[in-house]
Structures are given as structure tokens and as C-alpha cells.
Design a protein around this motif. Structure first.
Motif, mmCIF file in Angstrom:
data_model
loop_
_atom_site.group_PDB
_atom_site.id
_atom_site.type_symbol
_atom_site.label_atom_id
_atom_site.label_comp_id
_atom_site.label_asym_id
_atom_site.label_seq_id
_atom_site.Cartn_x
_atom_site.Cartn_y
_atom_site.Cartn_z
ATOM 1 N N GLY A 14 0.784 -1.224 0.000
ATOM 2 C CA GLY A 14 0.000 0.000 0.000
ATOM 3 C C GLY A 14 0.815 1.273 0.000
ATOM 4 O O GLY A 14 0.296 2.338 0.285
ATOM 5 N N ARG A 19 -4.450 -0.757 -1.537
ATOM 6 C CA ARG A 19 -4.334 -2.033 -0.838
ATOM 7 C C ARG A 19 -4.630 -3.137 -1.828
ATOM 8 O O ARG A 19 -5.546 -3.017 -2.636
ATOM 9 N N ALA A 39 -3.818 -6.855 1.815
ATOM 10 C CA ALA A 39 -5.020 -6.618 2.623
ATOM 11 C C ALA A 39 -5.724 -7.933 2.928
ATOM 12 O O ALA A 39 -6.322 -8.096 3.990
#
Length: 58
Positions: A14, A19, A39
Motif C-alpha cells: 500500500g 491495498r 489486505a
């Protein structure tokens, strides 16, 4: 995105404000993707689709 190696400068961590949700395809391990900041990591696309409403993509 099937996966990005942690060595890449713009991986799933990120750092660009994005993400990543990853699907295991044999390129990298779950642990490598999680360490790189994914994520979420899914075993295959069917699992991601089944859990889509509860995923980071929802």
C-alpha cells in the motif's frame, strides 16, 4: 492481481495508497504476501467470490 513479490518496489504494502487483495497462484506463499502487506490473501478465486461481500473489495 495474483500476487506481487515482496521485493518489488510497489508491492501489496500500500505504499502508493492502494491495498491489494491477492489470490494464491503458486508464485508466492501466503506468508510472503501477508508480510508484504496484502489486505487479504485468498486460496483461489472461488473463495474470493464466495466471500466477496466480506472482503476488502466490498
Amino acid at each position: 492481481m495474483a500476487g506481487v513479490p515482496p521485493a518489488r518496489p510497489h508491492g501489496p504494502d500500500g505504499e502508493r495508497g492502494l491495498r491489494c487483495v491477492c489470490v494464491l497462484t503458486g508464485g508466492w506463499t501466503r506468508e510472503e504476501l501477508e508480510e508484504a502487506g496484502a489486505a487479504a490473501v485468498y486460496g483461489d478465486v472461488r473463495v474470493l467470490l464466495r466471500d466477496l461481500d466480506g472482503s476488502p473489495l466490498a
